[in-house]
Design a protein around this motif. Sequence first.
Motif, PDB file in Angstrom:
ATOM      1  N   GLY A 174       0.833  -1.208   0.000  1.00  0.00           N
ATOM      2  CA  GLY A 174       0.000   0.000   0.000  1.00  0.00           C
ATOM      3  C   GLY A 174       0.864   1.253   0.000  1.00  0.00           C
ATOM      4  N   VAL A 175       0.277   2.366  -0.433  1.00  0.00           N
ATOM      5  CA  VAL A 175       1.020   3.628  -0.537  1.00  0.00           C
ATOM      6  C   VAL A 175       0.320   4.699   0.305  1.00  0.00           C
ATOM      7  CG1 VAL A 175       1.877   5.408  -2.114  1.00  0.00           C
ATOM      8  CG2 VAL A 175       1.796   3.035  -2.864  1.00  0.00           C
ATOM      9  N   PRO A 176       0.907   5.129   1.438  1.00  0.00           N
ATOM     10  CA  PRO A 176       0.315   6.223   2.205  1.00  0.00           C
ATOM     11  C   PRO A 176       0.224   7.490   1.358  1.00  0.00           C
ATOM     12  CG  PRO A 176       2.007   5.108   3.500  1.00  0.00           C
ATOM     13  CD  PRO A 176       2.096   4.570   2.098  1.00  0.00           C
ATOM     14  N   VAL A 177      -0.895   8.209   1.522  1.00  0.00           N
ATOM     15  CA  VAL A 177      -1.114   9.447   0.769  1.00  0.00           C
ATOM     16  C   VAL A 177      -1.087  10.615   1.745  1.00  0.00           C
ATOM     17  CG1 VAL A 177      -2.754  10.734  -0.656  1.00  0.00           C
ATOM     18  CG2 VAL A 177      -2.447   8.273  -1.017  1.00  0.00           C
ATOM     19  N   ILE A 178      -0.118  11.505   1.533  1.00  0.00           N
ATOM     20  CA  ILE A 178       0.103  12.637   2.456  1.00  0.00           C
ATOM     21  C   ILE A 178      -0.371  13.918   1.775  1.00  0.00           C
ATOM     22  CG2 ILE A 178       1.833  13.955   3.736  1.00  0.00           C
ATOM     23  CD1 ILE A 178       3.700  11.421   3.319  1.00  0.00           C
ATOM     24  N   ASN A 179      -1.379  14.564   2.343  1.00  0.00           N
ATOM     25  CA  ASN A 179      -1.780  15.897   1.885  1.00  0.00           C
ATOM     26  C   ASN A 179      -1.421  16.867   2.994  1.00  0.00           C
ATOM     27  OD1 ASN A 179      -3.038  15.606  -0.749  1.00  0.00           O
ATOM     28  ND2 ASN A 179      -4.455  14.245   0.320  1.00  0.00           N
ATOM     29  N   ALA A 180      -0.575  17.841   2.675  1.00  0.00           N
ATOM     30  CA  ALA A 180      -0.078  18.738   3.724  1.00  0.00           C
ATOM     31  C   ALA A 180      -0.222  20.193   3.293  1.00  0.00           C
ATOM     32  CB  ALA A 180       1.375  18.423   4.018  1.00  0.00           C
ATOM     33  N   VAL A 181      -0.601  21.030   4.239  1.00  0.00           N
ATOM     34  CA  VAL A 181      -0.753  22.470   3.963  1.00  0.00           C
ATOM     35  C   VAL A 181       0.250  23.219   4.828  1.00  0.00           C
ATOM     36  CG1 VAL A 181      -2.348  24.408   3.827  1.00  0.00           C
ATOM     37  CG2 VAL A 181      -3.236  22.084   3.727  1.00  0.00           C
ATOM     38  N   SER A 182       0.998  24.127   4.199  1.00  0.00           N
ATOM     39  CA  SER A 182       1.988  24.918   4.935  1.00  0.00           C
ATOM     40  C   SER A 182       1.620  26.387   4.908  1.00  0.00           C
ATOM     41  CB  SER A 182       3.373  24.749   4.293  1.00  0.00           C
ATOM     42  OG  SER A 182       4.308  25.664   4.859  1.00  0.00           O
ATOM     43  N   GLY A 183       1.981  27.096   5.968  1.00  0.00           N
ATOM     44  CA  GLY A 183       1.918  28.554   5.980  1.00  0.00           C
ATOM     45  C   GLY A 183       3.042  29.134   5.126  1.00  0.00           C
ATOM     46  N   VAL A 224       5.479   6.729  -0.914  1.00  0.00           N
ATOM     47  CA  VAL A 224       4.339   7.557  -0.488  1.00  0.00           C
ATOM     48  C   VAL A 224       3.934   8.440  -1.663  1.00  0.00           C
ATOM     49  CG1 VAL A 224       5.079   7.664   1.951  1.00  0.00           C
ATOM     50  CG2 VAL A 224       5.773   9.495   0.365  1.00  0.00           C
ATOM     51  N   VAL A 225       2.737   8.993  -1.582  1.00  0.00           N
ATOM     52  CA  VAL A 225       2.363  10.098  -2.480  1.00  0.00           C
ATOM     53  C   VAL A 225       2.263  11.329  -1.593  1.00  0.00           C
ATOM     54  CG1 VAL A 225       0.582  11.079  -3.966  1.00  0.00           C
ATOM     55  CG2 VAL A 225       1.096   8.633  -4.084  1.00  0.00           C
ATOM     56  N   PHE A 226       3.060  12.351  -1.911  1.00  0.00           N
ATOM     57  CA  PHE A 226       3.114  13.552  -1.059  1.00  0.00           C
ATOM     58  C   PHE A 226       2.677  14.763  -1.877  1.00  0.00           C
ATOM     59  CE2 PHE A 226       5.868  17.271  -0.068  1.00  0.00           C
ATOM     60  CZ  PHE A 226       5.184  17.676   1.069  1.00  0.00           C
ATOM     61  N   VAL A 243      -3.475   6.107   5.392  1.00  0.00           N
ATOM     62  CA  VAL A 243      -2.504   5.005   5.394  1.00  0.00           C
ATOM     63  C   VAL A 243      -3.220   3.675   5.181  1.00  0.00           C
ATOM     64  CG1 VAL A 243      -0.568   3.982   6.658  1.00  0.00           C
ATOM     65  CG2 VAL A 243      -1.291   6.321   7.202  1.00  0.00           C
ATOM     66  N   PRO A 244      -2.869   2.928   4.119  1.00  0.00           N
ATOM     67  CA  PRO A 244      -3.399   1.566   3.971  1.00  0.00           C
ATOM     68  C   PRO A 244      -2.710   0.647   4.980  1.00  0.00           C
ATOM     69  CG  PRO A 244      -1.920   2.116   2.160  1.00  0.00           C
ATOM     70  CD  PRO A 244      -1.929   3.294   3.061  1.00  0.00           C
ATOM     71  N   MET A 245      -3.523  -0.052   5.781  1.00  0.00           N
ATOM     72  CA  MET A 245      -2.947  -0.809   6.888  1.00  0.00           C
ATOM     73  C   MET A 245      -2.820  -2.301   6.557  1.00  0.00           C
ATOM     74  SD  MET A 245      -2.422   1.585   9.018  1.00  0.00           S
ATOM     75  CE  MET A 245      -2.312   1.071  10.722  1.00  0.00           C
ATOM     76  N   ALA A 246      -1.890  -2.930   7.242  1.00  0.00           N
ATOM     77  CA  ALA A 246      -1.694  -4.379   7.082  1.00  0.00           C
ATOM     78  C   ALA A 246      -2.917  -5.115   7.642  1.00  0.00           C
ATOM     79  CB  ALA A 246      -0.427  -4.804   7.812  1.00  0.00           C
ATOM     80  N   SER A 295     -10.970  -0.267  10.680  1.00  0.00           N
ATOM     81  CA  SER A 295     -10.268  -1.547  10.581  1.00  0.00           C
ATOM     82  C   SER A 295     -10.879  -2.440   9.511  1.00  0.00           C
ATOM     83  CB  SER A 295     -10.210  -2.255  11.937  1.00  0.00           C
ATOM     84  OG  SER A 295     -11.492  -2.319  12.483  1.00  0.00           O
ATOM     85  N   GLN A 296     -12.186  -2.257   9.245  1.00  0.00           N
ATOM     86  CA  GLN A 296     -12.811  -3.087   8.202  1.00  0.00           C
ATOM     87  C   GLN A 296     -12.234  -2.787   6.831  1.00  0.00           C
ATOM     88  OE1 GLN A 296     -17.097  -2.883   8.386  1.00  0.00           O
ATOM     89  NE2 GLN A 296     -17.062  -4.932   9.306  1.00  0.00           N
ATOM     90  N   ARG A 297     -12.051  -1.477   6.557  1.00  0.00           N
ATOM     91  CA  ARG A 297     -11.492  -1.108   5.246  1.00  0.00           C
ATOM     92  C   ARG A 297      -9.964  -1.021   5.282  1.00  0.00           C
ATOM     93  NH1 ARG A 297     -14.435   3.749   2.425  1.00  0.00           N
ATOM     94  NH2 ARG A 297     -14.274   4.709   4.475  1.00  0.00           N
ATOM     95  N   ARG A 298      -9.392  -1.275   6.473  1.00  0.00           N
ATOM     96  CA  ARG A 298      -7.925  -1.260   6.670  1.00  0.00           C
ATOM     97  C   ARG A 298      -7.331   0.087   6.270  1.00  0.00           C
ATOM     98  NH1 ARG A 298      -6.245  -6.448   3.507  1.00  0.00           N
ATOM     99  NH2 ARG A 298      -4.223  -5.414   3.614  1.00  0.00           N
ATOM    100  N   ILE A 299      -7.994   1.161   6.749  1.00  0.00           N
ATOM    101  CA  ILE A 299      -7.528   2.524   6.456  1.00  0.00           C
ATOM    102  C   ILE A 299      -7.341   3.261   7.783  1.00  0.00           C
ATOM    103  CG2 ILE A 299      -8.250   4.786   5.563  1.00  0.00           C
ATOM    104  CD1 ILE A 299      -7.489   3.004   3.323  1.00  0.00           C
TER     105      ILE A 299
END
Length: 331
Positions: A174-183, A224-226, A243-246, A295-299
Amino acid sequence: MVRVSVVGGSGYTGAILAKLIAQHPHLQLSGLYVSPGSADRDRLLSSLYPELIGIVDLPLQGLDLDALTQADAVCLATDHAVSAELAPKLLAQGVVVFDLSGAHRFRDPSLLPQFYGFEHPVPACLSGAVYGLAEHAEQALSDASLIAVPGCYPTASLLALMPLKVNGLIAHDGVPVINAVSGVSGAGRKAALNTSFCQVSLTPYGVLGHRHQPEIESQLDHPVVFTPHLGAFKRGILATITVPMAEGVGETEVRAAYGCYDTAGKVHLLPQGEWPKVDDVAGSDRCLLAWKLDSQRRILVVASAIDNLMKGAASQALQCILIRFGLGVSA
Ligand SMILES: NC(=O)C1=CN([C@@H]2O[C@H](COP(=O)(O)OP(=O)(O)OC[C@H]3O[C@@H](n4cnc5c(N)ncnc54)[C@H](OP(=O)(O)O)[C@@H]3O)[C@@H](O)[C@H]2O)C=CC1
Ligand SMILES: CC(=O)N[C@@H](CCC(=O)OP(=O)(O)O)C(=O)O
């Protein structure tokens, strides 16, 4: 007393770091430096930042390598290419270097031209650099001579993801997807059209190509996707990570993984159901984390907030200095 100088002392991160050093009982701020041709040369730092009057009244001197080597440690709060030039010269004189730029965060020198647009003059430096994500690097920091202080977005992202990764909770494929906002202070003090107040709205930038993506991936040892975003506020970063979980991971495992932050350091977990805001961390040296698991969708969704200039740069550099010189973790 440990004597610490700051190059780039007039910049946003350098000025804050100068204040933190000046206020620490076991550190002595031994000098502040800017480029030889700087418009701020010879001015007192407190004349640029009046909130520092009586706290840091040192002048900003033109860069002077001989004077710099009198310090026990030098912090480079400078552009990446400037840090890459200075660090090897200081290391050769036995000075411990804390680099706030991205010049020493990759082990593989070939990534620098690709993501930073220049080659390191002494690529061998990169293999000796310690990545100073303070809560996860205490042992390596204790005898490091070159410390790469992590980037602001990577700090917010890795503090959230590292405990999941080391405990094997992230789905292998799985690939965690990071969406981040900066000042906007993330872009530094120098004026530029796209970071002037009236131009800034809320927009993604650096999509699928920002230099912090390979920094996060190389430290996490996981793809990751950042996607960074620029927001119309001064200070802070909020990273919301999916985060897609094991298989088989429940709340007990997630809580246990984040238990690594229970005893020391600057990371604090919010009570379940509460989420961090950038205003809660602006000006602070803390990272606030909160998570929710389906936990059902492992997210898992985890949110991480820091001040980009503090935990994302200056106060994390201070943590690294304190660990390196045996002055305790600034918990
Ligand atoms: N802003 C942020 O949120 C974060 C920044 N960083 C990194 O930290 C570093 C500093 O960032 P920031 O404080 O925002 O930058 P600023 O642009 O605010 O400050 C840069 C500083 O470097 C000085 N400088 C420029 N050229 C030279 C030179 N040749 N020799 C000595 N000093 C020089 C500037 O002064 P002058 O030009 O007058 O000489 C100024 O003091 C950068 O590498 C940045 O990527 C890391 C994490 C977060
Ligand atoms: C809002 C903004 O422009 N942020 C900067 C990141 C902050 C920074 O200076 O980058 P390092 O942590 O790598 O040093 C950017 O995206 O380039």
